[in-house]
Write a protein that holds these residues in place. Sequence first.
Motif, PDB file in Angstrom:
ATOM      1  N   ALA A 119     -34.130   7.949  33.278  1.00 30.53           N
ATOM      2  CA  ALA A 119     -32.878   7.455  33.850  1.00 30.53           C
ATOM      3  C   ALA A 119     -31.807   7.329  32.768  1.00 30.53           C
ATOM      4  N   LYS A 120     -32.173   6.839  31.591  1.00 28.39           N
ATOM      5  CA  LYS A 120     -31.213   6.723  30.489  1.00 28.39           C
ATOM      6  C   LYS A 120     -30.686   8.091  30.072  1.00 28.39           C
ATOM      7  N   LYS A 121     -31.577   9.077  30.007  1.00 32.48           N
ATOM      8  CA  LYS A 121     -31.160  10.431  29.627  1.00 32.48           C
ATOM      9  C   LYS A 121     -30.220  11.021  30.666  1.00 32.48           C
ATOM     10  N   GLU A 122     -30.537  10.807  31.954  1.00 35.32           N
ATOM     11  CA  GLU A 122     -29.674  11.328  33.017  1.00 35.32           C
ATOM     12  C   GLU A 122     -28.319  10.645  32.997  1.00 35.32           C
ATOM     13  N   LEU A 123     -28.300   9.339  32.767  1.00 37.37           N
ATOM     14  CA  LEU A 123     -27.034   8.608  32.700  1.00 37.37           C
ATOM     15  C   LEU A 123     -26.191   9.096  31.523  1.00 37.37           C
ATOM     16  N   ALA A 124     -26.819   9.300  30.387  1.00 40.09           N
ATOM     17  CA  ALA A 124     -26.090   9.806  29.218  1.00 40.09           C
ATOM     18  C   ALA A 124     -25.511  11.193  29.497  1.00 40.09           C
ATOM     19  N   ALA A 125     -26.286  12.045  30.152  1.00 40.24           N
ATOM     20  CA  ALA A 125     -25.800  13.389  30.489  1.00 40.24           C
ATOM     21  C   ALA A 125     -24.638  13.299  31.470  1.00 40.24           C
ATOM     22  N   PHE A 126     -24.750  12.415  32.457  1.00 42.82           N
ATOM     23  CA  PHE A 126     -23.671  12.241  33.433  1.00 42.82           C
ATOM     24  C   PHE A 126     -22.400  11.748  32.742  1.00 42.82           C
ATOM     25  N   GLU A 127     -22.542  10.761  31.868  1.00 41.21           N
ATOM     26  CA  GLU A 127     -21.377  10.229  31.164  1.00 41.21           C
ATOM     27  C   GLU A 127     -20.720  11.301  30.303  1.00 41.21           C
ATOM     28  N   ARG A 128     -21.514  12.150  29.677  1.00 40.61           N
ATOM     29  CA  ARG A 128     -20.972  13.240  28.860  1.00 40.61           C
ATOM     30  C   ARG A 128     -20.188  14.222  29.739  1.00 40.61           C
ATOM     31  N   ARG A 129     -20.773  14.585  30.882  1.00 34.37           N
ATOM     32  CA  ARG A 129     -20.065  15.499  31.802  1.00 34.37           C
ATOM     33  C   ARG A 129     -18.781  14.856  32.322  1.00 34.37           C
ATOM     34  N   GLU A 130     -18.824  13.574  32.628  1.00 38.73           N
ATOM     35  CA  GLU A 130     -17.648  12.868  33.128  1.00 38.73           C
ATOM     36  C   GLU A 130     -16.541  12.827  32.076  1.00 38.73           C
ATOM     37  N   ARG A 131     -16.897  12.577  30.806  1.00 40.02           N
ATOM     38  CA  ARG A 131     -15.891  12.589  29.736  1.00 40.02           C
ATOM     39  C   ARG A 131     -15.273  13.973  29.584  1.00 40.02           C
ATOM     40  N   GLU A 132     -16.100  15.013  29.649  1.00 39.58           N
ATOM     41  CA  GLU A 132     -15.584  16.381  29.536  1.00 39.58           C
ATOM     42  C   GLU A 132     -14.656  16.706  30.700  1.00 39.58           C
ATOM     43  N   PHE A 133     -15.025  16.288  31.897  1.00 36.70           N
ATOM     44  CA  PHE A 133     -14.196  16.526  33.082  1.00 36.70           C
ATOM     45  C   PHE A 133     -12.858  15.796  32.941  1.00 36.70           C
ATOM     46  N   SER A 134     -12.904  14.538  32.530  1.00 37.91           N
ATOM     47  CA  SER A 134     -11.670  13.761  32.369  1.00 37.91           C
ATOM     48  C   SER A 134     -10.766  14.379  31.314  1.00 37.91           C
ATOM     49  N   LYS A 135     -11.367  14.831  30.218  1.00 36.81           N
ATOM     50  CA  LYS A 135     -10.578  15.466  29.159  1.00 36.81           C
ATOM     51  C   LYS A 135      -9.894  16.726  29.676  1.00 36.81           C
ATOM     52  N   LYS A 136     -10.646  17.545  30.397  1.00 43.34           N
ATOM     53  CA  LYS A 136     -10.080  18.776  30.944  1.00 43.34           C
ATOM     54  C   LYS A 136      -8.960  18.458  31.936  1.00 43.34           C
ATOM     55  N   GLU A 137      -9.173  17.454  32.772  1.00 43.02           N
ATOM     56  CA  GLU A 137      -8.170  17.069  33.755  1.00 43.02           C
ATOM     57  C   GLU A 137      -6.889  16.581  33.070  1.00 43.02           C
ATOM     58  N   ARG A 138      -7.027  15.765  32.007  1.00 44.10           N
ATOM     59  CA  ARG A 138      -5.858  15.291  31.256  1.00 44.10           C
ATOM     60  C   ARG A 138      -5.101  16.455  30.626  1.00 44.10           C
ATOM     61  N   GLU A 139      -5.847  17.399  30.054  1.00 45.63           N
ATOM     62  CA  GLU A 139      -5.200  18.552  29.421  1.00 45.63           C
ATOM     63  C   GLU A 139      -4.449  19.393  30.443  1.00 45.63           C
ATOM     64  N   GLU A 140      -5.040  19.590  31.623  1.00 46.52           N
ATOM     65  CA  GLU A 140      -4.368  20.367  32.665  1.00 46.52           C
ATOM     66  C   GLU A 140      -3.108  19.659  33.143  1.00 46.52           C
TER      67      GLU A 140
END
Length: 64
Positions: A19-40
């Motif tokens: 569960a910790k590994k999945e949460l960390a992966a989700f948080e990483r994907r969410e940060r990448e998505f937010s960064k891409k959205e801000r840049e766009e």
Amino acid sequence: MTGLAQLAVTPRDRFLEMAKKELAAFERREREFSKKEREERAAELRSRSDKSARSLISRPGRVC
């Protein structure tokens, strides 16, 4: 072995580790998505700003 270096030995421990590994992966994907959205969004705003500036420059005789 002590602390974090211990192996997950019970099913609960294995579940928590997974569960910790999945949460960390989700948080990483969410940060990448937010960064891409801000840049766009920033690119879109820059584009609008450039268009506005060009339209003001292309109007001769207009004083701002």
